[in-house]
Motif scaffolding. Structure first.
Motif, PDB file in Angstrom:
ATOM      1  N   VAL A 132       4.084  -1.689  -2.729  1.00  0.00           N
ATOM      2  CA  VAL A 132       4.774  -0.699  -2.080  1.00  0.00           C
ATOM      3  C   VAL A 132       5.368   0.483  -1.699  1.00  0.00           C
ATOM      4  O   VAL A 132       6.174   0.962  -3.081  1.00  0.00           O
ATOM      5  CB  VAL A 132       5.956  -1.170  -1.029  1.00  0.00           C
ATOM      6  CG1 VAL A 132       5.699  -0.845   0.028  1.00  0.00           C
ATOM      7  CG2 VAL A 132       5.491  -2.513  -0.046  1.00  0.00           C
ATOM      8  N   THR A 133       4.561   1.617  -1.638  1.00  0.00           N
ATOM      9  CA  THR A 133       5.048   3.070  -2.317  1.00  0.00           C
ATOM     10  C   THR A 133       5.176   3.714  -0.820  1.00  0.00           C
ATOM     11  O   THR A 133       4.435   3.626  -0.219  1.00  0.00           O
ATOM     12  CB  THR A 133       3.972   3.448  -3.238  1.00  0.00           C
ATOM     13  OG1 THR A 133       3.642   3.071  -3.884  1.00  0.00           O
ATOM     14  CG2 THR A 133       3.748   5.100  -3.431  1.00  0.00           C
ATOM     15  N   GLY A 168       6.961   5.196   8.263  1.00  0.00           N
ATOM     16  CA  GLY A 168       6.026   4.314   8.607  1.00  0.00           C
ATOM     17  C   GLY A 168       6.629   2.724   8.483  1.00  0.00           C
ATOM     18  O   GLY A 168       7.508   2.580   8.136  1.00  0.00           O
ATOM     19  N   SER A 169       5.092   2.312   8.640  1.00  0.00           N
ATOM     20  CA  SER A 169       5.185   0.556   8.899  1.00  0.00           C
ATOM     21  C   SER A 169       3.893  -0.197   8.228  1.00  0.00           C
ATOM     22  O   SER A 169       3.046   0.262   7.455  1.00  0.00           O
ATOM     23  CB  SER A 169       5.405   0.452  10.211  1.00  0.00           C
ATOM     24  OG  SER A 169       6.049   0.710  10.734  1.00  0.00           O
ATOM     25  N   LEU A 170       4.348  -0.965   7.660  1.00  0.00           N
ATOM     26  CA  LEU A 170       3.616  -2.162   6.921  1.00  0.00           C
ATOM     27  C   LEU A 170       3.955  -3.516   6.869  1.00  0.00           C
ATOM     28  O   LEU A 170       5.328  -3.410   6.898  1.00  0.00           O
ATOM     29  CB  LEU A 170       3.880  -1.868   5.191  1.00  0.00           C
ATOM     30  CG  LEU A 170       3.399  -1.002   4.525  1.00  0.00           C
ATOM     31  CD1 LEU A 170       3.552  -0.384   3.173  1.00  0.00           C
ATOM     32  CD2 LEU A 170       1.423  -0.815   4.587  1.00  0.00           C
ATOM     33  N   ARG A 171       3.035  -4.776   6.847  1.00  0.00           N
ATOM     34  CA  ARG A 171       3.724  -5.417   7.215  1.00  0.00           C
ATOM     35  C   ARG A 171       3.398  -6.472   6.194  1.00  0.00           C
ATOM     36  O   ARG A 171       1.423  -6.722   5.452  1.00  0.00           O
ATOM     37  CB  ARG A 171       2.546  -6.637   9.020  1.00  0.00           C
ATOM     38  CG  ARG A 171       3.182  -7.863   8.654  1.00  0.00           C
ATOM     39  CD  ARG A 171       2.908  -8.337  10.201  1.00  0.00           C
ATOM     40  NE  ARG A 171       1.067  -9.117   9.696  1.00  0.00           N
ATOM     41  CZ  ARG A 171       0.533  -9.599  10.085  1.00  0.00           C
ATOM     42  NH1 ARG A 171       1.360 -10.435  10.972  1.00  0.00           N
ATOM     43  NH2 ARG A 171      -0.254  -9.932   9.941  1.00  0.00           N
ATOM     44  N   GLY A 194       0.511  -1.057   0.245  1.00  0.00           N
ATOM     45  CA  GLY A 194       0.097   0.252   0.288  1.00  0.00           C
ATOM     46  C   GLY A 194       0.845   0.571   0.229  1.00  0.00           C
ATOM     47  O   GLY A 194       2.247   0.803  -0.062  1.00  0.00           O
ATOM     48  N   LEU A 195       0.356   2.377   0.381  1.00  0.00           N
ATOM     49  CA  LEU A 195       0.925   3.412   0.220  1.00  0.00           C
ATOM     50  C   LEU A 195       1.299   3.844   2.016  1.00  0.00           C
ATOM     51  O   LEU A 195      -0.295   3.572   2.273  1.00  0.00           O
ATOM     52  CB  LEU A 195      -0.284   4.725   0.031  1.00  0.00           C
ATOM     53  CG  LEU A 195       0.354   6.221  -0.199  1.00  0.00           C
ATOM     54  CD1 LEU A 195       1.681   6.341  -1.320  1.00  0.00           C
ATOM     55  CD2 LEU A 195      -0.843   6.980  -0.803  1.00  0.00           C
ATOM     56  N   VAL A 196       2.169   3.864   1.956  1.00  0.00           N
ATOM     57  CA  VAL A 196       2.602   4.444   3.590  1.00  0.00           C
ATOM     58  C   VAL A 196       3.611   5.901   3.133  1.00  0.00           C
ATOM     59  O   VAL A 196       4.356   6.128   2.761  1.00  0.00           O
ATOM     60  CB  VAL A 196       3.033   3.567   4.117  1.00  0.00           C
ATOM     61  CG1 VAL A 196       4.784   3.189   3.589  1.00  0.00           C
ATOM     62  CG2 VAL A 196       3.504   3.216   5.591  1.00  0.00           C
ATOM     63  N   MET A 251       7.681  -4.298   8.107  1.00  0.00           N
ATOM     64  CA  MET A 251       8.825  -3.466   7.426  1.00  0.00           C
ATOM     65  C   MET A 251       8.485  -2.155   7.916  1.00  0.00           C
ATOM     66  O   MET A 251       7.556  -1.241   8.191  1.00  0.00           O
ATOM     67  CB  MET A 251       8.517  -2.926   5.827  1.00  0.00           C
ATOM     68  CG  MET A 251       8.719  -4.052   5.145  1.00  0.00           C
ATOM     69  SD  MET A 251       8.926  -3.988   3.321  1.00  0.00           S
ATOM     70  CE  MET A 251       6.500  -3.263   3.256  1.00  0.00           C
ATOM     71  N   ASN A 252       9.795  -1.407   9.228  1.00  0.00           N
ATOM     72  CA  ASN A 252       9.024  -0.837  10.345  1.00  0.00           C
ATOM     73  C   ASN A 252      10.473   0.429   9.058  1.00  0.00           C
ATOM     74  O   ASN A 252      11.589   0.376   8.692  1.00  0.00           O
ATOM     75  CB  ASN A 252       9.319  -0.760  11.912  1.00  0.00           C
ATOM     76  CG  ASN A 252       8.809  -1.521  11.588  1.00  0.00           C
ATOM     77  OD1 ASN A 252       7.817  -1.372  11.372  1.00  0.00           O
ATOM     78  ND2 ASN A 252       9.064  -2.327  13.024  1.00  0.00           N
ATOM     79  N   SER A 253      10.019   1.826  10.038  1.00  0.00           N
ATOM     80  CA  SER A 253      10.509   2.777   9.550  1.00  0.00           C
ATOM     81  C   SER A 253      11.103   3.151   7.937  1.00  0.00           C
ATOM     82  O   SER A 253      12.493   3.307   7.435  1.00  0.00           O
ATOM     83  CB  SER A 253      12.290   2.842  10.164  1.00  0.00           C
ATOM     84  OG  SER A 253      12.068   3.174  11.220  1.00  0.00           O
ATOM     85  N   LEU A 254      10.045   3.111   7.347  1.00  0.00           N
ATOM     86  CA  LEU A 254       9.776   3.100   5.799  1.00  0.00           C
ATOM     87  C   LEU A 254      10.614   4.208   5.255  1.00  0.00           C
ATOM     88  O   LEU A 254      10.667   5.588   5.447  1.00  0.00           O
ATOM     89  CB  LEU A 254       8.471   2.978   5.079  1.00  0.00           C
ATOM     90  CG  LEU A 254       8.338   1.036   5.112  1.00  0.00           C
ATOM     91  CD1 LEU A 254       6.875   0.882   4.984  1.00  0.00           C
ATOM     92  CD2 LEU A 254       9.181   0.719   4.610  1.00  0.00           C
TER      93      LEU A 254
END
Length: 132
Positions: free
Chosen positions: A128-129, A16-19, A10-12, A86-89
């Motif tokens: 991932v954006t 930010g973070s994504l899993r 997604g867009l973050v 994924m943290n601190s993107l």
């Protein structure tokens, strides 16, 4: 039929973070090395993390220098799923992310762990954006 399906992209915003999730069907993921790769527009596919099988190879994990300390790979064997937290993107993390699997344990060896041709099964990818 052996299949991998990624989700969670997604867009973050930066920081930010994504899993990401990689769900398998038709085979037991825990018997395979699993790699996470990414490909940005105009760039080659690069490996970011991998984990060897939990049995004979001990479930060892590895991270590319560019993501070390920010990304975490993990398995949920009950769900036959591998995750990439994924943290601190950063904006430079923007890419299509793919999971891949191979029974030959490419993650165990430095020369093969991030070489795409050593992974036989691939998912379709998830975008991932990272952008403000």
């Amino acid at each position: 039929q052996l299949q991998l399906v990624e989700s969670g992209g997604g867009l973050v915003q930066p920081g930010g973070s994504l899993r990401l999730s990689c769900a398998a069907s038709g085979f037991t993921l825990d018997d395979y090395s699993i790699g996470w790769f990414r490909q940005a527009p105009g760039k080659e596919r690069e490996g970011v993390s991998c984990t060897s099988s939990s049995g004979g190879s001990g479930g060892n994990t590895n991270y590319a220098d560019s993501v070390k300390g920010r990304f975490t790979i993990s398995r949920d064997n009950a769900k036959n799923t591998v995750y990439l937290q994924m943290n601190s993107l950063k904006p430079e993390d923007t890419a299509v992310y793919y999971c891949a699997a191979d029974f030959g344990e490419p993650c165990v060896y430095r020369s093969t762990r991030y070489r795409p041709r050593d992974y036989r099964y691939w998912g379709q990818g998830t975008q991932v954006t990272v952008s403000s």
